[in-house]
Design a protein around this motif. Structure first.
Motif, PDB file in Angstrom:
ATOM      1  N   ALA A 283      27.007  -7.963  17.393  1.00  0.00           N
ATOM      2  CA  ALA A 283      27.987  -7.683  16.639  1.00  0.00           C
ATOM      3  C   ALA A 283      27.588  -6.255  15.683  1.00  0.00           C
ATOM      4  O   ALA A 283      28.701  -5.690  15.466  1.00  0.00           O
ATOM      5  CB  ALA A 283      28.439  -8.724  15.502  1.00  0.00           C
ATOM      6  N   ALA A 284      26.261  -6.051  15.455  1.00  0.00           N
ATOM      7  CA  ALA A 284      26.082  -4.906  14.810  1.00  0.00           C
ATOM      8  C   ALA A 284      26.073  -3.615  15.679  1.00  0.00           C
ATOM      9  O   ALA A 284      25.342  -2.335  15.245  1.00  0.00           O
ATOM     10  CB  ALA A 284      24.801  -4.988  13.912  1.00  0.00           C
ATOM     11  N   GLY A 285      26.322  -3.782  17.013  1.00  0.00           N
ATOM     12  CA  GLY A 285      26.045  -2.741  17.948  1.00  0.00           C
ATOM     13  C   GLY A 285      24.779  -2.510  18.817  1.00  0.00           C
ATOM     14  O   GLY A 285      24.739  -1.511  19.422  1.00  0.00           O
ATOM     15  N   ILE A 286      24.100  -3.603  18.682  1.00  0.00           N
ATOM     16  CA  ILE A 286      22.943  -3.314  19.317  1.00  0.00           C
ATOM     17  C   ILE A 286      22.715  -4.151  20.603  1.00  0.00           C
ATOM     18  O   ILE A 286      23.175  -5.269  20.703  1.00  0.00           O
ATOM     19  CB  ILE A 286      21.671  -3.780  18.373  1.00  0.00           C
ATOM     20  CG1 ILE A 286      21.387  -3.096  17.170  1.00  0.00           C
ATOM     21  CG2 ILE A 286      20.191  -3.970  19.229  1.00  0.00           C
ATOM     22  CD1 ILE A 286      20.612  -3.667  16.183  1.00  0.00           C
TER      23      ILE A 286
ATOM     24  N   LYS B  99      16.597  -7.526   8.232  1.00  0.00           N
ATOM     25  CA  LYS B  99      16.004  -7.365   6.808  1.00  0.00           C
ATOM     26  C   LYS B  99      16.862  -8.026   5.571  1.00  0.00           C
ATOM     27  O   LYS B  99      16.817  -8.934   4.618  1.00  0.00           O
ATOM     28  CB  LYS B  99      15.602  -6.060   6.439  1.00  0.00           C
ATOM     29  CG  LYS B  99      13.968  -5.972   5.742  1.00  0.00           C
ATOM     30  CD  LYS B  99      13.483  -4.545   5.699  1.00  0.00           C
ATOM     31  CE  LYS B  99      14.411  -3.562   4.949  1.00  0.00           C
ATOM     32  NZ  LYS B  99      14.008  -2.303   4.663  1.00  0.00           N
ATOM     33  N   GLN B 100      18.338  -7.635   5.835  1.00  0.00           N
ATOM     34  CA  GLN B 100      19.451  -7.852   4.723  1.00  0.00           C
ATOM     35  C   GLN B 100      19.649  -9.449   5.199  1.00  0.00           C
ATOM     36  O   GLN B 100      19.929 -10.295   4.190  1.00  0.00           O
ATOM     37  CB  GLN B 100      20.275  -6.983   4.969  1.00  0.00           C
ATOM     38  CG  GLN B 100      21.568  -7.114   3.820  1.00  0.00           C
ATOM     39  CD  GLN B 100      21.010  -7.064   2.653  1.00  0.00           C
ATOM     40  OE1 GLN B 100      20.090  -6.014   2.229  1.00  0.00           O
ATOM     41  NE2 GLN B 100      21.202  -8.009   1.792  1.00  0.00           N
ATOM     42  N   LEU B 101      19.709  -9.648   6.297  1.00  0.00           N
ATOM     43  CA  LEU B 101      20.294 -11.036   6.812  1.00  0.00           C
ATOM     44  C   LEU B 101      19.087 -12.064   6.234  1.00  0.00           C
ATOM     45  O   LEU B 101      19.736 -13.158   5.683  1.00  0.00           O
ATOM     46  CB  LEU B 101      20.362 -11.264   8.160  1.00  0.00           C
ATOM     47  CG  LEU B 101      20.726 -12.604   8.707  1.00  0.00           C
ATOM     48  CD1 LEU B 101      22.140 -12.715   8.960  1.00  0.00           C
ATOM     49  CD2 LEU B 101      20.206 -12.919  10.429  1.00  0.00           C
ATOM     50  N   PHE B 102      18.012 -11.836   6.441  1.00  0.00           N
ATOM     51  CA  PHE B 102      17.060 -12.831   5.776  1.00  0.00           C
ATOM     52  C   PHE B 102      17.129 -12.746   4.433  1.00  0.00           C
ATOM     53  O   PHE B 102      16.755 -13.760   3.774  1.00  0.00           O
ATOM     54  CB  PHE B 102      15.801 -12.458   6.425  1.00  0.00           C
ATOM     55  CG  PHE B 102      15.438 -13.069   7.929  1.00  0.00           C
ATOM     56  CD1 PHE B 102      15.728 -14.329   8.325  1.00  0.00           C
ATOM     57  CD2 PHE B 102      15.354 -11.948   9.088  1.00  0.00           C
ATOM     58  CE1 PHE B 102      15.760 -14.644   9.579  1.00  0.00           C
ATOM     59  CE2 PHE B 102      15.282 -12.178  10.230  1.00  0.00           C
ATOM     60  CZ  PHE B 102      15.464 -13.771  10.580  1.00  0.00           C
ATOM     61  N   LEU B 103      17.021 -11.809   3.747  1.00  0.00           N
ATOM     62  CA  LEU B 103      17.096 -11.460   2.154  1.00  0.00           C
ATOM     63  C   LEU B 103      18.303 -12.316   1.743  1.00  0.00           C
ATOM     64  O   LEU B 103      17.996 -12.905   0.702  1.00  0.00           O
ATOM     65  CB  LEU B 103      17.185 -10.069   1.749  1.00  0.00           C
ATOM     66  CG  LEU B 103      16.814  -9.627   0.346  1.00  0.00           C
ATOM     67  CD1 LEU B 103      15.475 -10.225   0.205  1.00  0.00           C
ATOM     68  CD2 LEU B 103      16.881  -8.111   0.245  1.00  0.00           C
ATOM     69  N   ASP B 104      19.371 -12.169   2.209  1.00  0.00           N
ATOM     70  CA  ASP B 104      20.544 -13.051   1.816  1.00  0.00           C
ATOM     71  C   ASP B 104      20.267 -14.784   1.814  1.00  0.00           C
ATOM     72  O   ASP B 104      20.841 -15.164   1.145  1.00  0.00           O
ATOM     73  CB  ASP B 104      21.797 -12.678   2.596  1.00  0.00           C
ATOM     74  CG  ASP B 104      22.168 -11.223   2.504  1.00  0.00           C
ATOM     75  OD1 ASP B 104      21.924 -10.704   1.412  1.00  0.00           O
ATOM     76  OD2 ASP B 104      23.355 -10.730   3.218  1.00  0.00           O
TER      77      ASP B 104
ATOM     78  N   GLU C 168      23.506 -12.618  18.632  1.00  0.00           N
ATOM     79  CA  GLU C 168      24.848 -12.480  18.363  1.00  0.00           C
ATOM     80  C   GLU C 168      25.190 -11.348  17.152  1.00  0.00           C
ATOM     81  O   GLU C 168      25.970 -10.735  17.126  1.00  0.00           O
ATOM     82  CB  GLU C 168      25.618 -13.915  18.400  1.00  0.00           C
ATOM     83  CG  GLU C 168      26.027 -14.289  19.767  1.00  0.00           C
ATOM     84  CD  GLU C 168      26.427 -15.771  19.706  1.00  0.00           C
ATOM     85  OE1 GLU C 168      26.551 -16.372  18.789  1.00  0.00           O
ATOM     86  OE2 GLU C 168      26.866 -16.171  20.766  1.00  0.00           O
ATOM     87  N   LYS C 169      24.103 -11.725  16.093  1.00  0.00           N
ATOM     88  CA  LYS C 169      24.425 -10.863  14.838  1.00  0.00           C
ATOM     89  C   LYS C 169      24.009  -9.514  15.329  1.00  0.00           C
ATOM     90  O   LYS C 169      24.795  -8.511  14.816  1.00  0.00           O
ATOM     91  CB  LYS C 169      23.483 -11.294  13.802  1.00  0.00           C
ATOM     92  CG  LYS C 169      23.680 -12.651  13.062  1.00  0.00           C
ATOM     93  CD  LYS C 169      24.733 -12.500  12.097  1.00  0.00           C
ATOM     94  CE  LYS C 169      25.137 -13.593  11.601  1.00  0.00           C
ATOM     95  NZ  LYS C 169      26.430 -13.900  10.927  1.00  0.00           N
TER      96      LYS C 169
ATOM     97  N   ASN D 288      15.853  -3.872  12.214  1.00  0.00           N
ATOM     98  CA  ASN D 288      15.195  -3.958  11.006  1.00  0.00           C
ATOM     99  C   ASN D 288      16.310  -3.822   9.859  1.00  0.00           C
ATOM    100  O   ASN D 288      16.432  -4.545   8.866  1.00  0.00           O
ATOM    101  CB  ASN D 288      14.263  -2.932  10.748  1.00  0.00           C
ATOM    102  CG  ASN D 288      13.112  -3.437   9.568  1.00  0.00           C
ATOM    103  OD1 ASN D 288      12.938  -4.750   9.504  1.00  0.00           O
ATOM    104  ND2 ASN D 288      12.685  -2.435   8.728  1.00  0.00           N
ATOM    105  N   ASP D 289      17.224  -2.882  10.155  1.00  0.00           N
ATOM    106  CA  ASP D 289      18.280  -2.848   9.078  1.00  0.00           C
ATOM    107  C   ASP D 289      18.981  -3.916   8.746  1.00  0.00           C
ATOM    108  O   ASP D 289      19.464  -4.534   7.765  1.00  0.00           O
ATOM    109  CB  ASP D 289      19.074  -1.529   9.198  1.00  0.00           C
ATOM    110  CG  ASP D 289      18.542  -0.167   8.917  1.00  0.00           C
ATOM    111  OD1 ASP D 289      17.419  -0.129   8.287  1.00  0.00           O
ATOM    112  OD2 ASP D 289      18.806   0.827   9.680  1.00  0.00           O
ATOM    113  N   VAL D 290      19.489  -4.502  10.201  1.00  0.00           N
ATOM    114  CA  VAL D 290      20.402  -5.603  10.131  1.00  0.00           C
ATOM    115  C   VAL D 290      19.737  -6.995   9.675  1.00  0.00           C
ATOM    116  O   VAL D 290      20.165  -7.716   8.757  1.00  0.00           O
ATOM    117  CB  VAL D 290      20.875  -6.122  11.602  1.00  0.00           C
ATOM    118  CG1 VAL D 290      21.893  -7.234  11.743  1.00  0.00           C
ATOM    119  CG2 VAL D 290      21.833  -4.607  12.135  1.00  0.00           C
TER     120      VAL D 290
END
Ligand code: CDP
Length: 237
Positions: free
Chosen positions: A63-66, A163-168, A59-60, A159-161
Motif C-alpha cells: 500500500a506504501a508503494g513497495i 518504524k512508524q507502524l510499530f511505534l504507533d 499488504e502495508k 524502514n520509514d513505513v
C-alpha cells in the motif's frame, strides 16, 4: 490455486510449485531455528502467526508503494507469492544496536544509530551468511550495482513505513533483514517479514518481543509474536 510439488524446504518455510507457473505457495511451518540451524524447536502456532503477520505487513508495504511478492493468503499457514529469481543477498537495516553489531563492534546494546546503518550479507547457510559489500556482490555476480542500489533504497523505504507502524503500537523496530528477487525485470521484496527476521522492543520497557526470546531461551516466544500482532490491530483466531 492448486499446490503442487515441493520445490524447496528452508529452516522455517517450505516452498511449493503451483498450477500457475508464475506463482508459488509458501508454507509457514512451526519449526524455529537460530544460530545457523544449530538451535531448533517446533513452536506451536508459529506457522499460523507468522503467515498472518507476514500478510499484514506485506499488504502495508504494498500500500506504501513497495513492490512485494505477496499475493494472497491461501490458508492459516500458507500464502501465494510471485515466483521470483531470488538475489542471494540479505539487506539489514539497524535503528538501534543489537545482535551481530554489538558482538562485532563491542558497542552498547540499545544505543541509537543515527543515521540507521545498512549492511549486506551473503545468503549462504554453509558459510554462516558472511558479511559482504557492494564490490564483492558485483565481482562475484550475486547482484548488479543497479540492483543493489534499488535494494538499498527499498530497504530504507521499508524502514520509514515500519518504524512508524510499530511505534504507533508502542514498539521500537531495532533491526530487520530483507531479501529481494526479480519478477518480470523488477526488484521485488521477497521472503517474509515477521518477528523471526527483525528485532522489536517494547518502547517503554525495552522488553524483547521477537526471535531473541527463542535465541536467548527467554520463553513466551509465540505469546510475544501474538502480542506484537495485537498491538498492530491483528487477530489470530
Ligand atoms: O541475528 P544475529 O544477531 O546473528 O544477526 P544480526 O546481524 O544482528 O541480525 C540483524 C537482523 O536481521 C535481526 O533482526 C535478525 O533477526 C535478522 N536476520 C535474519 O532474519 N536472518 C539472518 N540470516 C540474519 C539476520
Amino acid at each position: 490455486m492448486q499446490k503442487r510439488d515441493l520445490l524447496y524446504a528452508g529452516k522455517a518455510k517450505s516452498v511449493y510449485l503451483s498450477d500457475d507457473p508464475q506463482r508459488l505457495v509458501l508454507h509457514f511451518r512451526d519449526d524455529t531455528s537460530a544460530f545457523d540451524g544449530k538451535k531448533k524447536e517446533a513452536l506451536e502456532r508459529k506457522g499460523m502467526v507468522n503467515n498472518k503477520f507476514n500478510a499484514f505487513i506485506m499488504e502495508k508495504l504494498q500500500a506504501a508503494g513497495i513492490p512485494t511478492h505477496f499475493e494472497q493468503l491461501l490458508s492459516d499457514t500458507e500464502c501465494v507469492v510471485k515466483k521470483m529469481e531470488m538475489i542471494p543477498v540479505e539487506c539489514v537495516v539497524r535503528n538501534l544496536a543489537a545482535g551481530g553489531l554489538v558482538r562485532r563492534l563491542g558497542v552498547e546494546e540499545g544505543i541509537e544509530l543515527a543515521p540507521p546503518t545498512f549492511e549486506l550479507f551473503l545468503k549462504n547457510d554453509e558459510k554462516g551468511d558472511p558479511m559482504i559489500n557492494e564490490s564483492l556482490a558485483e565481482t562475484f555476480g550475486w547482484a548488479t550495482p543497479a540492483q543493489l542500489s534499488t535494494m538499498k533504497s527499498l530497504t530504507f523505504q521499508v524502514n520509514d513505513v515500519l518504524k512508524q507502524l510499530f511505534l504507533d503500537g508502542g514498539m521500537l523496530l531495532v533491526d530487520y533483514k530483507l531479501e529481494f528477487g526479480v519478477f518480470e525485470g523488477e526488484i521485488v521484496l521477497g521472503d517474509e517479514f515477521s518477528p523471526d527476521g527483525c528485532r522489536l522492543w517494547d518502547a517503554e520497557t525495552r522488553e524483547k518481543l521477537d526471535k531473541d526470546r527463542f535465541r536467548q531461551g527467554l520463553g513466551g516466544v509465540i505469546e510475544a509474536y501474538e502480542e506484537v500482532g495485537r498491538r498492530l490491530g491483528m487477530t489470530f483466531d
